[in-house]
Design an enzyme around this catalytic site. Structure first.
Site, PDB file in Angstrom:
ATOM      1  N   PHE A 113       0.865  -1.181   0.000  1.00 40.26           N
ATOM      2  CA  PHE A 113       0.000   0.000   0.000  1.00 40.26           C
ATOM      3  C   PHE A 113       0.903   1.234   0.000  1.00 40.26           C
ATOM      4  O   PHE A 113       1.831   1.327   0.812  1.00 40.26           O
ATOM      5  CB  PHE A 113      -0.864  -0.041   1.253  1.00 40.26           C
ATOM      6  N   ASP A 184       2.687  -5.768   7.917  1.00 40.08           N
ATOM      7  CA  ASP A 184       1.498  -4.934   7.966  1.00 40.08           C
ATOM      8  C   ASP A 184       0.295  -5.860   7.808  1.00 40.08           C
ATOM      9  O   ASP A 184       0.171  -6.558   6.789  1.00 40.08           O
ATOM     10  CB  ASP A 184       1.547  -3.886   6.852  1.00 40.08           C
ATOM     11  N   TYR A 209     -10.180  -0.258  11.214  1.00 43.45           N
ATOM     12  CA  TYR A 209     -11.448   0.185  10.599  1.00 43.45           C
ATOM     13  C   TYR A 209     -11.838  -0.689   9.415  1.00 43.45           C
ATOM     14  O   TYR A 209     -12.881  -0.491   8.826  1.00 43.45           O
ATOM     15  CB  TYR A 209     -11.367   1.660  10.165  1.00 43.45           C
ATOM     16  N   LYS A 210     -10.977  -1.657   9.031  1.00 45.45           N
ATOM     17  CA  LYS A 210     -11.314  -2.546   7.914  1.00 45.45           C
ATOM     18  C   LYS A 210     -12.069  -3.760   8.465  1.00 45.45           C
ATOM     19  O   LYS A 210     -13.216  -3.625   8.850  1.00 45.45           O
ATOM     20  CB  LYS A 210     -10.035  -2.912   7.159  1.00 45.45           C
ATOM     21  N   ARG A 356     -12.984  -4.110  -6.657  1.00 44.75           N
ATOM     22  CA  ARG A 356     -12.598  -4.865  -5.468  1.00 44.75           C
ATOM     23  C   ARG A 356     -13.829  -5.250  -4.654  1.00 44.75           C
ATOM     24  O   ARG A 356     -14.702  -4.414  -4.426  1.00 44.75           O
ATOM     25  CB  ARG A 356     -11.737  -3.935  -4.610  1.00 44.75           C
TER      26      ARG A 356
END
Ligand code: PLP
Length: 397
Positions: A113, A184, A209-210, A356
């Protein structure tokens, strides 16, 4: 389905909506608003400054860290909350570099990312030209690990393709070469069974938050391998990582625990939301989550191959090489995604052409997947995405 996870009723997903974006922002667990409301009125409202002691706001980053720990295979008191993931990446990589002062290379991959890479670029700017961020293709990471490498920084699940790195093997390769490993877990925590302790990696970081449903802006976590906790350099040496913040010493002395990775005042309200959100994991076996995630993903891929032949599968076909998302390439992916969202199926788009879909078994079932596939089929077969209203670019995709 091999397993049932009777957790859907715990989430406030609007009726009729199929939410396939839990890999980006998890939905609201129903317990959260009441919990946060009560916290605000009883603690902030009445206790005021006393809340730091009476409600132990001060202990909250470590307490919530202990709720995250079992979800990533970490022992108690090795995880602490705070800041954003970008900051935690910076802290982990800087601390890792200080453990290998004779080496200059930070190795990562082109699937990482971007913020993880940007944070390292910024760090290198500060440290000087001798340092290098070396990027290789995801498949080439293993062979690129050599004795120049100080730190291997990888995101286990590729945010775009869903490709899964083999955590144990890569960590062992890094250690054999004398490098420090930073994982990560942004797209792993709450998505897969993670055994961070078993991997022996020195550091792990991730956001909440995912797949952990902590809400927009929920704080990040950082894990430090327990044998290093007392010696690791916190780098961002803020007062709440100090051994005794309220001694107000003029010089910094790191706390003798994972709390040294704290920086400043914690986001108390947001942590309180996260704490309540994490209740949905009570009694959940990650192996069941994984099994159902694979079953639903396989179903979605099969449906797509049958009904939407214009979409090319970007994710690995082998479920064991995938995280908990499925991505497809489609030239008009942005517009198609807008048309899909307009019809109550929410996924997202990543440039240049990736559609996605997050597969989150706690609140998705077979029925949702089949309906989503049907609606996507309609959007594509009838060219509904060509409507001019779906061509408008937005700030967040
Ligand atoms: C989502 C994500 C981030 C986001 O970082 P923030 O600082 O929380 O905005 C960082 N890294 C990875 C790998 C991610 O998936």
């Amino acid at each position: 389905m091999p397993t049932e996870l009777p957790k859907k009723h715990l989430f406030a997903v609007p009726d009729g909506l199929i939410y396939l974006d839990g890999n980006s922002l998890g939905p609201l667990p129903k317990s959260v608003p009441g919990h946060v409301n009560k916290m605000m009125l009883d603690e902030w409202g009445i206790q005021l400054i006393r809340g730091w002691n009476e409600a132990d706001w001060m202990g909250q980053p470590a307490r919530v860290g202990n709720l995250i720990a079992p979800l990533i295979g970490a022992p108690m008191n090795t995880v602490v909350m705070g800041d954003t993931l970008s900051i935690k990446v910076y802290q982990a990589v800087s601390a890792a570099l200080s453990m290998r002062q004779e080496r200059r290379v930070i190795l990562s991959d082109t699937g990482n990312f971007p913020t993880d890479l940007y944070m390292v670029e910024g760090l290198i700017d500060l440290l000087g030209d001798a340092y290098e961020l070396r990027l290789v293709e995801p498949d080439a990471v293993g062979e690129a690990i050599n004795d120049e490498v100080a730190v291997v920084l990888l995101t286990q699940v590729d945010y775009r393709t869903g490709r899964l790195h083999d955590m144990e093997t890569i960590t062992a390769t890094a250690h054999d070469a004398g490098a420090v490993m930073v994982w990560d877990l942004a797209h792993s925590a709450g998505a897969l069974r993670v055994d961070i302790a078993g991997s022996k990696a020195e550091f792990a970081v991730g956001c909440t938050y995912k797949y952990l449903n902590g809400g927009p802006g929920a704080p990040a976590f950082i894990y430090v391998r327990p044998d290093l906790v007392d010696e690791v350099k916190p780098v961002l040496s803020g007062w709440l990582g100090h051994a005794s913040p309220f001694a107000f010493d003029l010089t910094y002395q790191a706390a003798p625990s994972i709390e040294r990775m704290r920086v400043g005042t914690p986001p108390v309200v947001q942590l309180s939301a996260l704490q309540s959100a994490l209740q949905v994991w009570d009694g959940v076996d990650m192996n069941d989550v994984r099994a159902k995630s694979i079953a639903l993903s396989e179903l979605f891929i099969t449906e797509m191959a049958t009904h939407c032949p214009d979409l090319r599968l970007l994710s690995p076909r082998d479920p064991l090489l995938r995280g908990s998302q499925v991505s497809f390439c489609f030239e008009h992916g942005f517009c198609a995604m807008q048309a899909l969202i307009d019809r109550g199926v929410i996924g997202d788009f990543r440039a240049p052409d990736v559609m996605r879909f997050g597969i989150t078994p706690l609140y998705l079932d077979e029925d949702d997947i089949i309906r989503a596939a049907k609606i996507l089929h309609e959007v594509l077969s009838k060219n509904l995405w060509k409507d001019p209203k779906y061509q408008q670019k937005t700030r967040v995709t």
